[in-house]
Enzyme design. Structure first.
Site, PDB file in Angstrom:
ATOM      1  CD  GLU A  37      64.672  46.079 101.105  1.00 34.20           C
ATOM      2  OE1 GLU A  37      65.814  46.305 101.551  1.00 34.20           O
ATOM      3  OE2 GLU A  37      64.114  46.787 100.242  1.00 34.20           O
TER       4      GLU A  37
ATOM      5  CG  ASN B 227      63.687  52.921 103.021  1.00 28.86           C
ATOM      6  OD1 ASN B 227      64.461  52.860 103.970  1.00 28.86           O
ATOM      7  ND2 ASN B 227      64.060  52.619 101.780  1.00 28.86           N
ATOM      8  CD  GLU B 228      67.973  54.368 101.402  1.00 31.74           C
ATOM      9  OE1 GLU B 228      68.037  54.127 100.184  1.00 31.74           O
ATOM     10  OE2 GLU B 228      68.880  54.048 102.202  1.00 31.74           O
TER      11      GLU B 228
ATOM     12  CD  GLU C 259      67.959  50.484 104.782  1.00 35.48           C
ATOM     13  OE1 GLU C 259      68.845  50.439 103.904  1.00 35.48           O
ATOM     14  OE2 GLU C 259      66.752  50.611 104.518  1.00 35.48           O
TER      15      GLU C 259
ATOM     16  CD  GLN D  30      67.989  43.847 103.841  1.00 37.17           C
ATOM     17  OE1 GLN D  30      67.316  42.848 103.661  1.00 37.17           O
ATOM     18  NE2 GLN D  30      67.858  44.960 103.118  1.00 37.17           N
TER      19      GLN D  30
HETATM   20  O1  AHR Z   1      69.509  47.376 102.371  1.00 40.19           O
HETATM   21  C1  AHR Z   1      69.473  47.475 100.982  1.00 40.19           C
HETATM   22  C2  AHR Z   1      68.923  48.797 100.500  1.00 40.19           C
HETATM   23  O2  AHR Z   1      69.792  49.827 100.859  1.00 40.19           O
HETATM   24  C3  AHR Z   1      67.609  49.225 101.082  1.00 40.19           C
HETATM   25  O3  AHR Z   1      66.525  48.663 100.424  1.00 40.19           O
HETATM   26  C4  AHR Z   1      67.626  50.709 100.894  1.00 40.19           C
HETATM   27  O4  AHR Z   1      66.868  51.383 101.856  1.00 40.19           O
HETATM   28  C5  AHR Z   1      69.109  51.061 100.947  1.00 40.19           C
HETATM   29  O5  AHR Z   1      69.491  51.878  99.914  1.00 40.19           O
END
Ligand code: AHR
Length: 505
Positions: free
Chosen positions: A28, A175-176, A305, A354
């Protein structure tokens, strides 16, 4: 003594393949993952190809990285892809509002990401913007990447240096979106998903695998299951006419509190292990709901994730999520990979968060130095399971108790690959006791077999690699003499806080 039975004789019709995409990654625009991580720019003195660090590419290729998710995360729902194309000196500067309010200069955009994936020889997985982006924007992004004709958008790509389109399969629709991606309800998001997904078109022979936003597993289970139920119900009816959904994402972090990773003690260790093991229950519950609507398991769970979330390293920006990575993280990783392997009939992909310098990373960088983390070594030891056939394991484990928590200490995975080689990965999460282990193979005699094994262990649960001592935690050989064989059984002592990878020929 702990006992494991491995079923080596599975009927062809019951065989389950462990998708290599379970061993996927996520990068990210956050902290030092992209900038000052993967991307150093073409003029950097650090060895690079088109601005991308060569040592990182080499390290990730060695673990057979199958896919890479990008550009977020929360960042995805405020990312406008047109900011990241064209001459770099003309790209606009934006505020990365989620991650520290730093200036995003858009030097790393679509071309750079897809070049990275080509260098890595892995599949790109792009997460589109539903939270603050339009349907037109998302559909044009797909056109820009995949269309080979002469539409205005495709011509723009050609003008920017890429004549032939790229192929892209994995496409996230937000996303989320229950949180940083727009604070939506499941009902509202599922309507939006169907609209956005309708306009994510297959062009020039490209074939998209569209992923709907799923829940986060750390929330109460009722809420998680409600989200899954709503998405599955709404999309399964719509999908009768048009394949709008192929995967449903699921996020789950092993959050262990505000202390840095290196300050793990026995109490935090057991909390971490218990939370990592929760993934099995979480997946089982989500799968139950999905089975009601999709009995043939066409729609995959995409755990895009997951990983350990500790407090940041002292002196670093709290919103850059930079953490060290210890033997504890290695075990958190192996427990997750075992669970994903076990549920491979439904789990089609997973992406640890990540890749570089953020959360549970594969590699950490400091200037021109780069180190491989204990988690990296787990991915290296487990890569043998990629695209192999799962061998079901029945584990009767001993338990380890600390305070009010009790956890089973022996966990693992087994598979057989295309060359008919069997691989067994095992862990002992008892922090201080070795465990006597018996493995029995159904209908498989071991007398003439050769055992080769590697082990990842240390005396300290917080052992980790530093730029000064980058090889403190790394796999070592585990001698064949450690195994004693009797017919279809093998006996050995499984060291404490260790991961063992066995190959049987
Ligand atoms: O990985 C860090 C963050 O965690 C991401 O941006 C988000 O999707 C999650 O809450």
């Amino acid at each position: 003594m702990a006992k494991i039975i491995i079923d080596t004789k599975i009927k062809a019709s019951e065989q389950k393949k462990i998708s290599r995409h379970i061993y996927g990654h996520f990068a990210e625009h956050l902290g030092r993952c992209i900038y000052d991580g993967i991307w150093v720019g073409e003029d950097s003195s650090i060895s690079n190809t088109n601005g991308i660090r060569n040592d990182i590419v080499e390290a990730l290729k060695k673990i057979n990285i199958p896919n890479l998710r990008w550009p977020g995360g929360c960042f995805a729902d405020e990312y406008h892809w047109k900011d990241g194309i064209g001459p770099r000196e003309h790209r606009p500067k934006r505020i990365n509002t989620h991650w520290g309010g730093v200036i995003e200069n858009n030097q790393f955009g679509t071309h750079e990401f897809l070049d990275l994936c080509e260098q890595l020889d892995c599949e790109p997985y792009i997460c589109g913007n539903v939270g603050s982006g339009t349907i037109e924007e998302m559909s044009q992004w797909i056109e820009y990447i995949t269309f080979e004709g002469n539409s205005t958008i495709a011509e723009q790509r050609k003008k920017n240096g890429r004549i032939t389109p790229w192929g892209i399969k994995y496409w996230g629709v937000g996303n989320e979106n229950w949180g940083c991606g727009g604070h939506m309800t499941a009902e509202y998001y599922s309507n939006l998903f169907l609209r956005y997904s309708t306009y994510c078109k297959n062009l020039s022979g490209n074939d998209l695998y569209k992923v709907a936003c799923g829940p986060v597993g750390e929330f109460p289970l009722d809420w998680v299951l409600h989200w899954v139920e709503v998405i599955m119900k709404k999309t399964s009816i719509a999908t009768l006419f048009d394949p709008l959904i192929h995967g449903l994402s699921l996020h789950y972090y092993t959050r262990v509190g505000a202390r840095p990773a290196t300050e793990v003690n026995e109490k935090r260790w057991v909390v971490a292990m218990e939370r990592a093991l929760y993934m099995d229950k979480l997946l089982s519950e989500v799968i139950n709901i999905m089975d009601k609507y999709d009995n043939s398991k066409k729609i995959g769970i995409i755990v895009d994730e997951w990983g350990a979330w500790w407090g940041v390293e002292k002196g670093t920006n709290p919103l850059f999520l930079y953490q060290q990575n210890t033997l504890t993280d290695a075990l958190i990783a192996s427990l997750h990979l075992d669970t994903f392997n076990k549920h491979c009939a439904r789990v089609h992909m997973a992406n640890i968060a990540q890749t570089v310098n953020v959360l549970q990373s594969m590699v950490l960088t400091e200037g021109e130095k780069m180190l491989l983390t204990p988690t990296y070594h787990v991915f290296d030891m487990y890569k043998v399971h990629q695209d192999s056939i799962l061998l079901p394991m029945n584990i009767k484990s001993e338990s380890y108790k600390h305070g009010r928590r009790t956890i089973p200490v022996i966990n693992g995975s087994a598979s057989v690959d295309v060359d008919n080689q069997m691989h067994i990965s095992l862990s002992n999460i008892n922090p201080s006791q070795n465990v006597d282990l018996e493995i029995q193979f159904n209908d498989f005699y071991l007398e003439d077999c050769e055992f080769t094994a590697k082990i990842l262990r240390s005396e300290q649960i917080n052992a980790h690699n530093t730029f000064e001592a980058p090889e403190t935690v790394k796999p070592e050989g585990f001698a064949e003499e450690n195994f004693s064989i009797n017919g279809s059984k093998v006996f050995f002592k499984m060291p404490s806080k260790a991961i063992l990878a066995i190959e049987i020929k």
